[in-house]
Design a protein around this motif. Structure first.
Motif, PDB file in Angstrom:
ATOM      1  N   ARG A 120       0.823  -1.211   0.000  1.00 48.86           N
ATOM      2  CA  ARG A 120       0.000   0.000   0.000  1.00 48.86           C
ATOM      3  C   ARG A 120       0.858   1.263   0.000  1.00 48.86           C
ATOM      4  O   ARG A 120       0.592   2.196  -0.771  1.00 48.86           O
ATOM      5  CB  ARG A 120      -0.920  -0.035   1.223  1.00 48.86           C
ATOM      6  CG  ARG A 120      -1.697   1.251   1.452  1.00 48.86           C
ATOM      7  CD  ARG A 120      -2.604   1.095   2.646  1.00 48.86           C
ATOM      8  NE  ARG A 120      -3.165   2.382   3.053  1.00 48.86           N
ATOM      9  CZ  ARG A 120      -4.057   2.533   4.027  1.00 48.86           C
ATOM     10  NH1 ARG A 120      -4.459   1.473   4.697  1.00 48.86           N
ATOM     11  NH2 ARG A 120      -4.518   3.719   4.329  1.00 48.86           N
ATOM     12  N   ARG A 121       1.891   1.303   0.824  1.00 54.38           N
ATOM     13  CA  ARG A 121       2.710   2.508   0.925  1.00 54.38           C
ATOM     14  C   ARG A 121       3.402   2.811  -0.405  1.00 54.38           C
ATOM     15  O   ARG A 121       3.422   3.964  -0.853  1.00 54.38           O
ATOM     16  CB  ARG A 121       3.750   2.339   2.032  1.00 54.38           C
ATOM     17  CG  ARG A 121       4.662   3.550   2.204  1.00 54.38           C
ATOM     18  CD  ARG A 121       5.718   3.287   3.252  1.00 54.38           C
ATOM     19  NE  ARG A 121       6.651   2.240   2.828  1.00 54.38           N
ATOM     20  CZ  ARG A 121       7.697   2.466   2.038  1.00 54.38           C
ATOM     21  NH1 ARG A 121       7.931   3.683   1.547  1.00 54.38           N
ATOM     22  NH2 ARG A 121       8.521   1.478   1.707  1.00 54.38           N
ATOM     23  N   ARG A 122       3.943   1.788  -1.028  1.00 58.16           N
ATOM     24  CA  ARG A 122       4.648   2.020  -2.292  1.00 58.16           C
ATOM     25  C   ARG A 122       3.680   2.399  -3.406  1.00 58.16           C
ATOM     26  O   ARG A 122       3.997   3.253  -4.240  1.00 58.16           O
ATOM     27  CB  ARG A 122       5.442   0.766  -2.678  1.00 58.16           C
ATOM     28  CG  ARG A 122       6.522   0.419  -1.682  1.00 58.16           C
ATOM     29  CD  ARG A 122       7.352  -0.774  -2.157  1.00 58.16           C
ATOM     30  NE  ARG A 122       8.224  -1.234  -1.096  1.00 58.16           N
ATOM     31  CZ  ARG A 122       9.371  -0.668  -0.766  1.00 58.16           C
ATOM     32  NH1 ARG A 122       9.789   0.395  -1.437  1.00 58.16           N
ATOM     33  NH2 ARG A 122      10.113  -1.146   0.215  1.00 58.16           N
ATOM     34  N   LEU A 123       2.509   1.769  -3.443  1.00 53.67           N
ATOM     35  CA  LEU A 123       1.545   2.103  -4.481  1.00 53.67           C
ATOM     36  C   LEU A 123       1.052   3.540  -4.318  1.00 53.67           C
ATOM     37  O   LEU A 123       0.898   4.272  -5.311  1.00 53.67           O
ATOM     38  CB  LEU A 123       0.373   1.118  -4.432  1.00 53.67           C
ATOM     39  CG  LEU A 123      -0.702   1.319  -5.508  1.00 53.67           C
ATOM     40  CD1 LEU A 123      -0.087   1.290  -6.909  1.00 53.67           C
ATOM     41  CD2 LEU A 123      -1.785   0.251  -5.388  1.00 53.67           C
ATOM     42  N   GLU A 124       0.816   3.967  -3.091  1.00 55.95           N
ATOM     43  CA  GLU A 124       0.415   5.357  -2.872  1.00 55.95           C
ATOM     44  C   GLU A 124       1.543   6.313  -3.271  1.00 55.95           C
ATOM     45  O   GLU A 124       1.296   7.412  -3.771  1.00 55.95           O
ATOM     46  CB  GLU A 124       0.024   5.563  -1.413  1.00 55.95           C
ATOM     47  CG  GLU A 124      -1.302   4.917  -1.039  1.00 55.95           C
ATOM     48  CD  GLU A 124      -1.682   5.183   0.408  1.00 55.95           C
ATOM     49  OE1 GLU A 124      -0.811   5.667   1.171  1.00 55.95           O
ATOM     50  OE2 GLU A 124      -2.844   4.920   0.772  1.00 55.95           O
ATOM     51  N   ARG A 125       2.778   5.889  -3.046  1.00 53.75           N
ATOM     52  CA  ARG A 125       3.925   6.707  -3.463  1.00 53.75           C
ATOM     53  C   ARG A 125       3.955   6.854  -4.984  1.00 53.75           C
ATOM     54  O   ARG A 125       4.173   7.952  -5.499  1.00 53.75           O
ATOM     55  CB  ARG A 125       5.212   6.058  -2.975  1.00 53.75           C
ATOM     56  CG  ARG A 125       6.500   6.705  -3.441  1.00 53.75           C
ATOM     57  CD  ARG A 125       6.716   8.033  -2.797  1.00 53.75           C
ATOM     58  NE  ARG A 125       8.131   8.436  -2.856  1.00 53.75           N
ATOM     59  CZ  ARG A 125       8.536   9.680  -2.806  1.00 53.75           C
ATOM     60  NH1 ARG A 125       7.642  10.667  -2.699  1.00 53.75           N
ATOM     61  NH2 ARG A 125       9.825   9.961  -2.830  1.00 53.75           N
ATOM     62  N   VAL A 126       3.722   5.777  -5.713  1.00 55.15           N
ATOM     63  CA  VAL A 126       3.713   5.832  -7.173  1.00 55.15           C
ATOM     64  C   VAL A 126       2.608   6.754  -7.669  1.00 55.15           C
ATOM     65  O   VAL A 126       2.842   7.674  -8.469  1.00 55.15           O
ATOM     66  CB  VAL A 126       3.556   4.427  -7.771  1.00 55.15           C
ATOM     67  CG1 VAL A 126       3.368   4.498  -9.279  1.00 55.15           C
ATOM     68  CG2 VAL A 126       4.753   3.553  -7.431  1.00 55.15           C
ATOM     69  N   LEU A 127       1.376   6.520  -7.199  1.00 57.37           N
ATOM     70  CA  LEU A 127       0.252   7.331  -7.662  1.00 57.37           C
ATOM     71  C   LEU A 127       0.413   8.786  -7.239  1.00 57.37           C
ATOM     72  O   LEU A 127       0.080   9.705  -7.996  1.00 57.37           O
ATOM     73  CB  LEU A 127      -1.064   6.759  -7.114  1.00 57.37           C
ATOM     74  CG  LEU A 127      -1.435   5.361  -7.617  1.00 57.37           C
ATOM     75  CD1 LEU A 127      -2.753   4.905  -6.988  1.00 57.37           C
ATOM     76  CD2 LEU A 127      -1.534   5.337  -9.127  1.00 57.37           C
ATOM     77  N   GLY A 128       0.921   9.017  -6.024  1.00 56.00           N
ATOM     78  CA  GLY A 128       1.121  10.391  -5.561  1.00 56.00           C
ATOM     79  C   GLY A 128       2.125  11.135  -6.430  1.00 56.00           C
ATOM     80  O   GLY A 128       1.915  12.311  -6.764  1.00 56.00           O
ATOM     81  N   ASN A 129       3.218  10.476  -6.817  1.00 56.53           N
ATOM     82  CA  ASN A 129       4.203  11.126  -7.682  1.00 56.53           C
ATOM     83  C   ASN A 129       3.626  11.420  -9.062  1.00 56.53           C
ATOM     84  O   ASN A 129       3.908  12.460  -9.658  1.00 56.53           O
ATOM     85  CB  ASN A 129       5.445  10.249  -7.811  1.00 56.53           C
ATOM     86  CG  ASN A 129       6.345  10.349  -6.600  1.00 56.53           C
ATOM     87  OD1 ASN A 129       5.940  10.856  -5.553  1.00 56.53           O
ATOM     88  ND2 ASN A 129       7.567   9.855  -6.711  1.00 56.53           N
ATOM     89  N   LEU A 130       2.822  10.485  -9.584  1.00 55.74           N
ATOM     90  CA  LEU A 130       2.225  10.707 -10.903  1.00 55.74           C
ATOM     91  C   LEU A 130       1.247  11.881 -10.868  1.00 55.74           C
ATOM     92  O   LEU A 130       1.233  12.717 -11.783  1.00 55.74           O
ATOM     93  CB  LEU A 130       1.512   9.437 -11.374  1.00 55.74           C
ATOM     94  CG  LEU A 130       2.405   8.221 -11.654  1.00 55.74           C
ATOM     95  CD1 LEU A 130       1.556   7.020 -12.055  1.00 55.74           C
ATOM     96  CD2 LEU A 130       3.437   8.518 -12.742  1.00 55.74           C
ATOM     97  N   VAL A 131       0.433  11.943  -9.829  1.00 55.84           N
ATOM     98  CA  VAL A 131      -0.527  13.041  -9.715  1.00 55.84           C
ATOM     99  C   VAL A 131       0.204  14.365  -9.503  1.00 55.84           C
ATOM    100  O   VAL A 131      -0.132  15.390 -10.109  1.00 55.84           O
ATOM    101  CB  VAL A 131      -1.522  12.758  -8.572  1.00 55.84           C
ATOM    102  CG1 VAL A 131      -2.387  13.983  -8.304  1.00 55.84           C
ATOM    103  CG2 VAL A 131      -2.403  11.570  -8.916  1.00 55.84           C
ATOM    104  N   ALA A 132       1.224  14.369  -8.637  1.00 54.88           N
ATOM    105  CA  ALA A 132       1.978  15.600  -8.382  1.00 54.88           C
ATOM    106  C   ALA A 132       2.658  16.093  -9.650  1.00 54.88           C
ATOM    107  O   ALA A 132       2.686  17.305  -9.927  1.00 54.88           O
ATOM    108  CB  ALA A 132       3.005  15.348  -7.282  1.00 54.88           C
ATOM    109  N   ASN A 133       3.201  15.182 -10.445  1.00 56.83           N
ATOM    110  CA  ASN A 133       3.836  15.575 -11.699  1.00 56.83           C
ATOM    111  C   ASN A 133       2.813  16.146 -12.674  1.00 56.83           C
ATOM    112  O   ASN A 133       3.090  17.122 -13.379  1.00 56.83           O
ATOM    113  CB  ASN A 133       4.535  14.368 -12.320  1.00 56.83           C
ATOM    114  CG  ASN A 133       5.266  14.715 -13.599  1.00 56.83           C
ATOM    115  OD1 ASN A 133       6.375  15.226 -13.594  1.00 56.83           O
ATOM    116  ND2 ASN A 133       4.615  14.439 -14.727  1.00 56.83           N
TER     117      ASN A 133
END
Length: 434
Positions: free
Chosen positions: A321-334
């Motif tokens: 969960r933590r890593r998946l949220e990190r991936v999606l968060g970076n994509l959204v932030a970008n």
């Protein structure tokens, strides 16, 4: 107006292999050699056989001419203007010359010898040539059979030898592809490169050069990774002190600027440490069952305004969960930083897409993936966010791709490994929303 020339039939892909080309080359060379030797032997034996029959026929013709001139009785196979004498040989005899010719007489090969008799007649001798013809036919069959056997044996031996070489080449190519995919531990380990006293062929030289290159590349990358990790780790202590000192400054615009830059520097340091761990492949996943819709909803909620969530189909996946949220968060932030709102996060089964409505990804990023700190022209570049997202997706066993929408906007697609799993987090909220 140009017209495209029609292409001929394309050969199968396997015809491009070195084994097939070597087999064709060996076969052609063997056939050419067999034809050359067979022709030489055939001509030599035929000339010898025909020469012997010709000498025998001319000797009998000399003897028959002497008998004819002496008025003695002619023997069997001798006659004046006999039936079956070839016309060309008869004309030669009438012109005063002697000659021989092989022809068929009464369905049997016959050697004819003819010479002038008297006036407008020719005396001729015929000698049975069946044995000579059978000898030549048998020789031709023997040449053909031995050529086929020789070509087959040479082809088998050549194919075996070439296959051994191509197998080593295939292994070297596979190792090169593994290295290009990031497996720097891959090595050919050709036994011919181990002993310095052993003679090396060209394939062993290529394999040795590839292993040396991989070892050198691995050493340099490990050195760079250690340097990056050490620098980021050493920056932590002064940044912590700098952050504490910034908190003691009096409120005001300069203080806000200092605190903002310190926070940005701390984030960059943490990103560098995370990348160094990803490069070292020291990350370990903590798998559990999670529904994608509520997980994506949390990411959208944290990102703030300008982001929308659309859930086509929610599924439960085994993921960290933590890593998946990190991936999606970076994509959204970008997408929020470099694109334009609205940013759409779509969950469709195990596939999550993040799309903005900006100018899209640069061509280099679509073709080769994110590159650290790279900029194009006057653009600001994409920093480390997409690089971290790509690395964390690989740790999760997911596939992250970057494309541009046909109607504008950047699209990042995350495909997670999916198998039916027991429900983990209970779905929160509606199936689609903002």
């Amino acid at each position: 107006m140009s017209h495209r020339q029609p292409r001929g039939p394309r050969l199968p892909a396997w015809t491009a292999t070195l084994t097939w080309k070597a087999a064709v080359f060996i076969t052609v060379m063997c056939c050419a050699l067999a034809a050359l030797l067979g022709t030489f032997v055939h001509v030599s034996v035929t000339n010898q056989t025909v020469g012997q029959a010709r000498e025998q026929a001319l000797d009998r013709l000399t003897e028959a001419t002497e008998r004819y001139e002496a008025g003695d009785r002619l023997g069997p196979g001798v006659g004046v203007d006999p039936a079956g004498l070839p016309a060309a040989l008869r004309e030669l005899a009438l012109s005063g010359e002697r000659g021989t010719m092989v022809a068929t007489h009464e369905s049997r090969p016959t050697m004819w010898a003819a010479g002038p008799a008297d006036g407008h007649r020719a005396i001729a001798v015929r000698v049975d040539y069946a044995q000579g013809a059978r000898t030549i036919d048998g020789l031709d069959r023997a040449i053909l059979g031995s050529s086929v056997l020789a070509i087959g044996a040479t082809l088998l031996v050549g194919a075996f030898a070439v296959t051994r070489v191509t197998r080593r080449l295939h292994l070297t190519a596979q190792v090169a592809r593994r290295i290009s995919r990031g497996d720097l531990d891959a090595r050919v380990n050709d036994p011919r490169t181990k002993g310095p006293a052993r003679h090396q062929d060209e394939v062993a030289a290529v394999a040795g050069a590839l292993d040396t290159m991989a070892s050198s590349l691995q050493g340099k990358l490990l050195s760079e990774q250690r340097f990056t990790a050490d620098v980021a780790h050493e920056l932590r202590t002064p940044l912590t002190g700098l952050h504490a000192a910034a908190e003691l400054l009096e409120p005001g615009r300069p203080t806000e600027l200092v605190r903002d830059r310190v926070a940005a520097l701390r984030t960059l340091t943490e990103d560098l440490l995370e990348i160094s761990r990803l490069d070292a492949r020291s990350e370990r996943v903590d798998l559990d069952a999670h529904h994608l819709a509520p997980l994506a909803e949390r990411v959208v909620r944290v990102s703030g305004e300008g982001t929308e969530l659309v859930v086509v189909r929610d599924v439960c996946v085994e993921t960290d969960r933590r890593r998946l949220e990190r991936v999606l968060g970076n994509l959204v932030a970008n997408a929020l930083k470099h694109g334009r709102a609205p940013v759409l996060v779509t969950v469709d089964g195990p596939v999550v897409t993040v799309r903005d409505h900006g100018d899209g990804y640069p061509d280099y990023l679509v073709e080769h993936g994110p590159q650290r700190f790279r900029t194009e022209g006057t653009s600001k570049g994409h920093g480390l966010g997409l690089t971290i997202a790509l690395g964390q997706a690989a740790v999760l066993g997911a596939r992250l791709t970057f494309t541009n929408a046909s109607d504008g906007g950047a699209v990042a697609t995350l495909r997670l490994p999916f198998e039916e799993c027991a429900d983990g987090d209970e779905p929160e909220g509606p199936e689609s929303g903002t």
